[in-house]
Every structure is written in structure tokens, then in C-alpha cells.
Design a protein around this motif. Structure first.
Motif, PDB file in Angstrom:
ATOM      1  N   TYR A   1       2.609  30.373 -55.253  1.00 57.44           N
ATOM      2  CA  TYR A   1       1.167  30.615 -55.185  1.00 57.44           C
ATOM      3  C   TYR A   1       0.808  32.084 -55.375  1.00 57.44           C
ATOM      4  O   TYR A   1      -0.082  32.425 -56.161  1.00 57.44           O
ATOM      5  N   ALA A   2       1.505  32.978 -54.666  1.00 51.47           N
ATOM      6  CA  ALA A   2       1.044  34.359 -54.548  1.00 51.47           C
ATOM      7  C   ALA A   2       0.943  35.070 -55.892  1.00 51.47           C
ATOM      8  O   ALA A   2       0.010  35.850 -56.129  1.00 51.47           O
ATOM      9  N   PHE A   3       1.884  34.831 -56.800  1.00 51.39           N
ATOM     10  CA  PHE A   3       1.937  35.611 -58.047  1.00 51.39           C
ATOM     11  C   PHE A   3       1.606  34.765 -59.280  1.00 51.39           C
ATOM     12  O   PHE A   3       1.911  35.169 -60.403  1.00 51.39           O
ATOM     13  N   ALA A   4       0.990  33.612 -59.081  1.00 45.49           N
ATOM     14  CA  ALA A   4       0.746  32.701 -60.203  1.00 45.49           C
ATOM     15  C   ALA A   4      -0.170  33.303 -61.259  1.00 45.49           C
ATOM     16  O   ALA A   4      -0.010  33.039 -62.455  1.00 45.49           O
ATOM     17  N   TRP A   5      -1.135  34.134 -60.845  1.00 49.34           N
ATOM     18  CA  TRP A   5      -2.110  34.646 -61.807  1.00 49.34           C
ATOM     19  C   TRP A   5      -1.570  35.803 -62.640  1.00 49.34           C
ATOM     20  O   TRP A   5      -2.194  36.185 -63.629  1.00 49.34           O
ATOM     21  N   VAL A   6      -0.472  36.399 -62.254  1.00 47.77           N
ATOM     22  CA  VAL A   6       0.109  37.489 -63.046  1.00 47.77           C
ATOM     23  C   VAL A   6       1.415  37.057 -63.715  1.00 47.77           C
ATOM     24  O   VAL A   6       2.105  37.870 -64.315  1.00 47.77           O
TER      25      VAL A   6
ATOM     26  N   VAL B   1       3.754  45.573 -51.450  1.00 46.00           N
ATOM     27  CA  VAL B   1       3.890  44.115 -51.400  1.00 46.00           C
ATOM     28  C   VAL B   1       4.288  43.730 -49.977  1.00 46.00           C
ATOM     29  O   VAL B   1       5.270  44.245 -49.432  1.00 46.00           O
ATOM     30  N   MET B   2       3.512  42.831 -49.376  1.00 51.38           N
ATOM     31  CA  MET B   2       3.838  42.335 -48.043  1.00 51.38           C
ATOM     32  C   MET B   2       3.378  40.883 -47.957  1.00 51.38           C
ATOM     33  O   MET B   2       2.184  40.591 -48.016  1.00 51.38           O
ATOM     34  N   THR B   3       4.347  39.962 -47.852  1.00 49.35           N
ATOM     35  CA  THR B   3       4.046  38.532 -47.951  1.00 49.35           C
ATOM     36  C   THR B   3       3.843  37.876 -46.586  1.00 49.35           C
ATOM     37  O   THR B   3       3.898  36.650 -46.486  1.00 49.35           O
ATOM     38  N   GLY B   4       3.629  38.672 -45.552  1.00 46.29           N
ATOM     39  CA  GLY B   4       3.405  38.109 -44.226  1.00 46.29           C
ATOM     40  C   GLY B   4       1.933  38.018 -43.887  1.00 46.29           C
ATOM     41  O   GLY B   4       1.059  38.005 -44.750  1.00 46.29           O
ATOM     42  N   MET B   5       1.631  37.938 -42.586  1.00 46.62           N
ATOM     43  CA  MET B   5       0.278  37.863 -42.040  1.00 46.62           C
ATOM     44  C   MET B   5      -0.533  36.743 -42.698  1.00 46.62           C
ATOM     45  O   MET B   5      -0.077  35.624 -42.785  1.00 46.62           O
ATOM     46  N   ARG B   6      -1.716  37.059 -43.225  1.00 49.57           N
ATOM     47  CA  ARG B   6      -2.575  35.997 -43.759  1.00 49.57           C
ATOM     48  C   ARG B   6      -1.983  35.335 -45.003  1.00 49.57           C
ATOM     49  O   ARG B   6      -2.222  34.151 -45.247  1.00 49.57           O
ATOM     50  N   MET B   7      -1.217  36.089 -45.784  1.00 48.18           N
ATOM     51  CA  MET B   7      -0.663  35.505 -47.000  1.00 48.18           C
ATOM     52  C   MET B   7       0.308  34.370 -46.689  1.00 48.18           C
ATOM     53  O   MET B   7       0.422  33.405 -47.458  1.00 48.18           O
ATOM     54  N   ARG B   8       1.012  34.464 -45.568  1.00 54.41           N
ATOM     55  CA  ARG B   8       2.011  33.436 -45.266  1.00 54.41           C
ATOM     56  C   ARG B   8       1.352  32.065 -45.086  1.00 54.41           C
ATOM     57  O   ARG B   8       1.960  31.029 -45.398  1.00 54.41           O
ATOM     58  N   HIS B   9       0.103  32.046 -44.613  1.00 49.59           N
ATOM     59  CA  HIS B   9      -0.598  30.767 -44.446  1.00 49.59           C
ATOM     60  C   HIS B   9      -0.885  30.140 -45.815  1.00 49.59           C
ATOM     61  O   HIS B   9      -0.789  28.914 -45.952  1.00 49.59           O
ATOM     62  N   ARG B  10      -1.252  30.956 -46.801  1.00 50.46           N
ATOM     63  CA  ARG B  10      -1.494  30.422 -48.147  1.00 50.46           C
ATOM     64  C   ARG B  10      -0.202  29.897 -48.764  1.00 50.46           C
ATOM     65  O   ARG B  10      -0.188  28.843 -49.411  1.00 50.46           O
ATOM     66  N   ILE B  11       0.886  30.633 -48.556  1.00 49.10           N
ATOM     67  CA  ILE B  11       2.169  30.205 -49.115  1.00 49.10           C
ATOM     68  C   ILE B  11       2.599  28.879 -48.498  1.00 49.10           C
ATOM     69  O   ILE B  11       3.082  27.975 -49.191  1.00 49.10           O
ATOM     70  N   ARG B  12       2.415  28.736 -47.179  1.00 48.96           N
ATOM     71  CA  ARG B  12       2.774  27.478 -46.527  1.00 48.96           C
ATOM     72  C   ARG B  12       1.890  26.330 -47.003  1.00 48.96           C
ATOM     73  O   ARG B  12       2.357  25.195 -47.148  1.00 48.96           O
TER      74      ARG B  12
ATOM     75  N   SER C   1       1.931  47.644 -37.581  1.00 45.39           N
ATOM     76  CA  SER C   1       3.353  47.379 -37.794  1.00 45.39           C
ATOM     77  C   SER C   1       3.491  45.915 -38.171  1.00 45.39           C
ATOM     78  O   SER C   1       2.685  45.066 -37.769  1.00 45.39           O
ATOM     79  N   TYR C   2       4.539  45.610 -38.948  1.00 46.27           N
ATOM     80  CA  TYR C   2       4.684  44.285 -39.525  1.00 46.27           C
ATOM     81  C   TYR C   2       6.047  43.692 -39.196  1.00 46.27           C
ATOM     82  O   TYR C   2       7.031  44.399 -38.959  1.00 46.27           O
ATOM     83  N   LYS C   3       6.097  42.386 -39.224  1.00 41.87           N
ATOM     84  CA  LYS C   3       7.333  41.628 -39.137  1.00 41.87           C
ATOM     85  C   LYS C   3       7.146  40.396 -40.014  1.00 41.87           C
ATOM     86  O   LYS C   3       6.276  39.561 -39.748  1.00 41.87           O
ATOM     87  N   VAL C   4       7.951  40.278 -41.073  1.00 38.25           N
ATOM     88  CA  VAL C   4       7.742  39.256 -42.092  1.00 38.25           C
ATOM     89  C   VAL C   4       8.870  38.232 -42.020  1.00 38.25           C
ATOM     90  O   VAL C   4      10.045  38.596 -41.881  1.00 38.25           O
ATOM     91  N   ASP C   5       8.507  36.971 -42.140  1.00 36.24           N
ATOM     92  CA  ASP C   5       9.491  35.888 -42.111  1.00 36.24           C
ATOM     93  C   ASP C   5      10.413  36.009 -43.326  1.00 36.24           C
ATOM     94  O   ASP C   5       9.940  36.036 -44.467  1.00 36.24           O
TER      95      ASP C   5
END
Length: 768
Positions: free
Chosen positions: A474-479, A457-468, A511-515
Motif C-alpha cells: 500500500y505505502a509505495f503503490a503510487w510511486v 521513511v518511517m513505516t510505524g505509527m499511523r502508517m502501520r494501520h493502513r498497512i494492516r 521517539s519511535y519504535k517500529v514493528d
């Protein structure tokens, strides 16, 4: 089984109150024997006591009620301690602890059985404090700390507007019972004691049931929308609907509307105005104040409804609980609900009445619609058509793109297949939306799950734009329908949360850095624990490890598999479920990220460390799951070394081993009656990985078998239809994923009990 002295309510039609109270010695159900401590700690509640002293009191040092030499909890109530002698007051306080344990266990078991019958997960375990006091600042400069008794009973949870003590309040909530302050000469308690009675709330089952009723409402309807707030910023003040429903649960447990008869006069000549047996209507213009009137009318209405189910009271309770679950679905937005507007929607009596109709329609085919309408209309409570429309509307919007209609989707699918020839890509109808998933789960009549353990599970990078753009849900609505049925959800946190620490200099490709703000996404989805033992834990250096741990802890998500130093890195995460205690351990093989001495980092799967950890954890829990980051990316088979490790974990006491890191699926092995999932793949990953595969494994640990349900998940982020939301697959794609898993796993067919396109069910006979 241990016994204890308590007050019990016995139905009696000859008495005006419909029952009578008497003192007796009973068996104390559901006591836990593996907590490592004596005391009243059970399946549904831990009860502790707080002595009235002028000193700080840390958790667990609060005047415990301990058993006698025979293991029993027999104390005298002494009129609530009215004699005023230290010995009698202490005995009365211990009696109250036993009484609270017994009655909370009764109502919790009943409500959880109802939830189970509805296909829902159980309520979280609650903590109760008897003889509770709260610290207050005093003195000229406010520097003198003194302890003040809590008034009556209170249900509380982490909140910004109050801080009643100096230790962490459980996120699930806490029941407080203050020491007796007033003396009564009327009601059942003085009647059976033969004199005046100090009104100790912990001696009064009606208070106990009402306090637990708030717990029920909060974890079903969540009327105050606490899930939307950060921990310690909740709205910890119940409204009229909560008060009414909690009073209803007390009346339902006692089978009488005269719930306050334990300490107040109730007879043919005098009945208090706030009893549930009253003739008030919502449009009455008389005092009490409006909120009190609302609570009084709704409570009376619910009792009227309850009376209409003679001999079948459990059906009425089931209907009410189902309505509360429906009420918890009302919000002003599917992905970014407003706390204020959501709270307003859920607080309206007409919306709750409409949720009763909806629950009756969905659960009982509208069998009780006429009855519900007549009961509520008689009290001047209407119904909301907009609430019903909201409940009947789709939970989420359909995907913006369709494979059958979009050239862009087809172009992306071609590219995905070029990069990963083994990919399974679903048709549009194979993506199971939350409403279809809810219907499937309800119809399958499966018991709730003890544990869901997902992969990376990594909620950064492209996913952060969808969350914003769309919102934190948003991310886990379907499950969400599956997650709601899981008592404990965990996963692998593939990337550090960091604002201060920068990415460490590295020659690694990724490498990652997540808000840290996105950590609330995990909490709102239901994640209670995350393993940090992986190759990305030090992407922002050792300072990033500390930031990650602190971020998770602020969200009440328990980190494991890593720590601020070598000693804490190996600490387990332990969770009390409604009927089981689960311990989690996490490991990563690489020394590069390992915690050393006082340096933060991950736990390393050195055999002697694992043996030590499992030996220490085994006596404290019922089941142990080990999450391991291992293997080679995109390799179908685990290495022989990893197979040996997994079997060693089982031999040393683990009940399940769940692996991740390869990003794709690997075999499932049953070894000595325990499952080993070598790789469950990605789950919700913020990068554009075009090779990712995923399953969602859900465990139910029974006494004689482990039930494991495996849901195929679509995880191809390059497909615009996925759009960084993991989605359950059914149809041909779901069945193809399950067939692939079966083909990878020789011998797995021996424990298969059901194969469906959207779920593979295993029943693994568990060894003692």
C-alpha cells in the motif's frame, strides 16, 4: 581489452542446425577494473569457480580464473577435461568460466538494451559459479559433510526448500554450472574436438543462455511471485512457462530451434523430441507428462512467433520482454496479493498469450495482433479476457476523498494552512496516479536511473494501520512506476525496528519504535539500502540499533551509516549495477548516537573519518553518494557549517550529497560539477506531520554528465487524500514546487534542461 578463449556460434544456413560451433579468442566485454580484485568480474556478471574438494568454500575463494601476464584469459577446453588429468581438468574448468562470462555478457547486454528501449530499468547483476558443488550430510548420524556435484545447470535464489551452500545467495539470483558428468560422442562439441566430450555445462552456450533466461523471467514477470515472499522463503522451482521462455531466449540468441545440438545429435534423420522445432499442441494426449508438454508447446510456439519476424528478431524479443513485464503486473490484489493465487495467474499459458497481445497494443499499436493470435491458436493455446481486463483496469483505486467534493478534506486543508503558511496543496487532478505516471515515464523516453535517494521513511505509527488494513504494497503503490526504473533505491530510516528493546528514557519530544514486520514493506517496494545515521537510531537504546541492523539484513536491505561497533558503523554499502558500481555512505553529526568502541550506533561526520572513508571507497566504485542527516527542522536554508561540510564531501571524492532532517525542502547546489541536495524532505512518514514537503530525486550517472530528475511529492499526511501514500504532484502544484526549488537555488537554472509540471530535469556536466 582483455581477451579469452571461448566457443562461439556462427550462423550457417548450409548446416542442418543453422549454425556451427568453433573455438576462438575474443575480446571479453564489460570487464570491471575497479573491484579491487582480479578475475572475471564485469558489468553484468561475476564468474567464480568452485574446486571439487571436501572442504568448506567461502565466497570468493573458489578457484578463480586469473589472467596471464598480458592480462588475458586463454585456456584450453581439453574436451571438457575428458583426459582426466588434473592439469587438463583445471584448464577446462577455467575455460568454462571464461565461456560463461562471455556468453552471459552477450545475452545480458542484449536484454538490457531491450529493457532500456522500453523505458525500464536493467536486470540486476548476477553471480555465476562454475564447477559448482553442494554440501550434503552423510554418515551414520548425518554428521559427515561431503560435497556433491550440482547436476547440469541451475538458476537459484534464496529459498526455504533448498540450501546448497553455507554462504548467502544474492537476492538477485545465481547461475550454477555443475562439472561434466556424462560423455557425449555426438553434437557440435565432440565434432570440433575430434572425439568424445565430457558434457561440461559451462562449455555449452545453449545451457548458459537458458540459465540466464530464468534470470530474465524472474526479474520481469516474477512468475513464482518471489517478491511477495521473505528472502530465503521463495519458491525456487521454475514451472513450465519459465522453462519454455528460457529455452526461447537460448534459441533467440543462437537463431536456431536446435539449441541442444551442442551435445546431442541433430540432423535430417534424427531430431530430439524436445527441440523447439516440433508440431506439438497443447491438447495432445500423448506423453511426456503434462508439465513437460506445456513447456514444449509454449517453447515451440515462441519459436514460431520468432520466425515470423525475419530480419527483425530484436522486435520479437522486445515484444516478449514487454509481455513479461505485463505478466508481472497480474495479481489478485493491488496492495495485498496472495503468493499462491498470483503464482497461479502468472503461470497460465493463456495469460501469457494475453500479455503478448497487451504488449503489442501498448508498444506497437496492435501491429502484430493477427500474427500472435494465429501462432498461438495453431498450437491450441487460447487467450484470457480477464487477464486483459486486469491489465487495462486502473492499477490502484482512486482516493476515497476529493477536495472538490469533501467538506472533511477542505476542513483539514484549512488546518494545514494554519500550521504551515508556505504549504503547496494540490487540486485533485494534480495527484498523479500510477497509470498516469507510467504513461508519462514511457513517453518521456528517459534512460533508467542508477539511484533514487529519498528522505525520511518511517513505516510505524499511523502508517502501520493502513498497512494492516490494505496490505504491504500500500505505502509505495503510487510511486512504483518510478521505483521500477531505479537500479538502486535508498532512503533514511527514521526510526528503529524493535520488538525486544523498549524506548529509551529520553527528554526528546519525539521517539519511535517500529514493528520489524513492516521492514518487508521496504523490501517489496524495492529499497536495497537504508541509512540509519540519524537522531532516532537510538530511540530504543543501543540494543535497538542491533535489532534494526538485523531486521534490515534479514530483508536483504543493506544498512549503512551505522553498525554494531565503531569500526563497522563506517562501512559503505556497495552495489553492482548493470553498468555502474555505486557506493553509499551515511553520516549524522551528533555524538549522542555515535558508535563508540564496541558499542553500536551511527557514523559521525568528523572530517578525518569522512576523508578516510571516501579514500578507501573511491578505488572500489564508479560513483559515491553520501546521505547526511543534518540541519534544523523547518528551516529553509542550510546552516553555513552544513554548506562547508557538503563542499568538503565533494572535494574529498563524493559524486552527490543528499541531506535530510529538516522535513521541508532546502536548496540544491551544484559544486564542482556535483549536486548537493541539502534537504529532500520527508517521504513516507508514519506521523501526522502537517508541515512536511518532499521531492524524489533520481540520478543517472553518465560518463560526461550527471542527469538528475526531480519529482515533486505530496507529503501532507493530515490531508485525507494522501492517506500515508507519497504521491507525485503535477499540474499547478507540481510546477509551484519546482518553482520554489528553483527560487531557493541560485545558479540551478544553468543546468536545467527541462521543466515540466511533474519533473525537473537537470544535466550537470561532470568533471573528470
Amino acid at each position: 581489452m582483455a581477451t579469452g578463449s571461448v566457443y562461439v556460434w556462427e550462423r550457417c544456413d548450409s548446416d542442418f542446425t543453422g549454425g556451427r560451433v568453433h573455438s576462438t579468442e575474443v575480446e571479453l566485454p564489460y570487464l570491471c577494473q575497479n573491484t579491487g580484485r582480479q578475475g572475471l568480474r564485469g558489468r553484468y556478471v561475476d564468474v567464480i569457480g568452485h574446486p571439487a574438494t571436501d572442504v568448506h568454500w567461502p565466497t570468493g575463494e573458489m578457484g578463480e580464473a586469473l589472467p596471464d601476464k598480458q592480462g588475458n584469459y586463454v585456456f584450453k577446453p581439453f574436451g571438457g577435461g575428458i583426459l582426466g588429468e588434473q592439469e587438463s581438468c583445471e584448464a577446462a574448468a577455467r575455460f568454462g568460466q571464461v565461456n560463461v562470462y562471455y556468453h552471459v555478457s552477450l545475452i545480458a547486454h542484449r536484454v538490457n538494451e531491450v529493457l532500456r528501449s522500453l523505458g525500464e530499468g536493467p536486470l540486476p547483476k548476477v553471480r555465476a559459479i562454475v564447477n559448482a558443488h553442494q554440501p550434503k550430510q552423510g554418515g551414520v548420524n548425518g554428521d559427515l559433510l561431503r560435497l556433491v556435484p550440482v547436476k547440469g545447470t541451475k538458476y537459484r535464489y534464496p529459498a526455504r526448500i533448498e540450501n546448497l551452500d553455507d554462504f548467502s545467495i544474492p537476492l538477485c539470483g545465481e547461475l550454477l554450472f555443475g562439472p561434466g558428468r556424462a560423455v557425449t560422442a555426438e553434437g557440435w562439441l565432440p565434432r570440433i574436438s575430434g572425439g568424445a566430450y565430457l558434457c561440461d555445462p559451462s562449455h555449452n552456450a545453449s545451457f548458459i543462455y537458458q540459465a540466464f533466461g530464468f534470470h530474465v523471467v524472474r526479474h520481469t514477470a516474477d512468475i513464482q511471485a518471489d517478491r511477495l515472499h521473505a528472502p530465503r522463503a521463495s519458491f525456487s522451482r521454475p514451472g513450465p512457462l519459465e522453462y519454455a521462455l528460457s529455452a526461447y531466449f537460448a534459441a533467440a540468441m543462437l537463431s536456431t530451434p536446435y539449441v541442444w545440438c551442442w551435445h546431442l545429435r541433430h540432423d535430417a534423420e534424427f531430431v530430439p523430441s524436445d527441440t523447439l522445432a516440433n508440431d506439438s499442441r497443447m491438447d495432445d494426449a500423448e506423453l511426456p507428462p503434462p508439465e513437460a508438454l506445456v513447456a514444449q508447446v509454449i517453447a515451440a510456439t515462441m519459436w514460431d512467433l520468432h520466425k515470423a519476424f525475419p530480419g527483425d528478431e530484436l522486435t520479437c524479443i522486445s515484444l516478449v520482454v514487454a509481455a513479461l513485464l505485463a505478466l508481472g503486473r497480474l495479481s489478485d490484489s493491488p496492495y495485498a496479493p496472495s503468493g499462491i493465487r498470483t503464482r497461479a495467474l502468472r503461470s497460465l499459458p493463456e495469460n501469457f498469450a494475453s500479455c503478448l497481445l497487451h504488449a503489442d497494443r501498448m508498444r506497437f499499436s496492435s501491429r502484430y495482433e493477427t500474427l500472435i493470435r494465429s501462432v498461438f491458436e495453431k498450437r491450441g493455446i487460447g487467450f484470457s479476457s480477464s487477464a486483459v481486463e486486469t491489465l487495462l483496469a486502473p492499477s490502484v483505486q482512486p482516493p476515497l476523498y476529493r477536495l472538490s467534493e469533501s467538506e472533511e478534506v477542505r476542513r483539514h486543508v484549512v488546518k494545514i494552512r494554519e500550521k504551515f503558511s508556505e504549504v503547496i496543496i494540490p487540486d485533485d487532478i494534480d495527484l498523479i496516479d500510477p497509470d498516469q505516471l507510467e504513461q508519462f515515464l514511457s513517453s518521456s523516453a528517459s534512460a533508467p536511473y542508477h539511484l533514487a535517494a529519498v528522505g525520511d521513511v518511517m513505516t510505524g505509527m499511523r502508517m502501520r494501520h493502513r498497512i494492516r488494513r490494505f496490505g504491504p504494497d500500500y505505502a509505495f503503490a503510487w510511486v512504483r512506476p518510478i521505483f521500477r526504473r531505479c537500479a538502486l533505491i535508498t532512503g533514511n530510516l527514521e526510526g528503529p525496528f524493535s520488538t525486544i528493546s523498549e524506548k529509551a528514557g529520553t527528554t526528546r519530544n519525539y521517539s519511535y519504535k517500529v514493528d520489524p514486520k513492516s521492514a518487508s514493506v521496504l523490501r517489496r517496494a524495492g529499497f536495497a539500502a537504508m541509512t540509519v545515521a540519524n537522531n532516532h537510531i537510538q530511540d530504543c537504546g543501543r540494543g535497538g540499533v542491533v535489532e534494526t541492523l538485523a531486521t534490515l539484513e534479514r530483508q536483504y536491505i543493506q544498512p549503512y551509516g551505522g553498525g554494531r561497533n565503531q569500526s563497522s558503523a563506517y562501512h559503505p554499502a556497495i552495489f553492482d549495477g548493470a553498468d555502474i558500481r555505486i557506493g553509499l555512505l551515511g553520516y549524522y553529526w551528533n555524538r549522542r548516537t555515535a558508535a563508540r568502541g564496541e558499542l553500536p550506533g551511527s557514523a559521525q561526520d568528523v572530517p578525518e573519518f569522512v576523508e578516510r572513508d571516501l579514500a578507501q571507497l573511491r578505488p572500489l566504485v564508479d560513483r559515491i553518494a553520501v546521505m547526511v542527516h543534518w540541519g534544523l527542522p523547518y528551516q529553509r536554508q542550510p546552516t553555513e557549517q552544513d554548506r562547508m561540510k557538503a563542499r568538503l564531501f565533494i572535494d574529498l571524492g563524493a559524486d552527490a550529497v543528499i541531506g535530510h532532517h529538516p522535513h521541508i525542502l532546502q536548496p540544491i547546489e551544484i559544486y564542482n560539477g556535483r549536486p548537493i541536495l541539502y534537504s529532500v524532505g520527508n517521504f513516507a512518514f508514519g506521523s501526522g506531520n502537517s508541515k512536511g514537503e518532499s521531492i524524489l530525486p533520481c540520478f543517472h550517472f553518465g560518463a560526461k554528465q550527471i542527469r538528475l530528475d526531480i519529482y515533486p511529492v505530496y507529503a501532507q499526511n493530515r490531508d485525507p487524500r494522501l492517506d500515508y501514500q507519497p504521491k507525485i504532484m503535477g499540474g499547478a502544484a507540481g510546477r509551484a514546487t519546482i518553482d520554489r526549488l528553483l527560487a531557493l537555488s541560485p545558479g540551478l537554472a544553468d543546468v536545467v534542461v527541462a521543466v515540466q509540471d511533474r519533473c525537473l530535469r537537470l544535466a550537470i556536466p561532470a568533471l573528470a
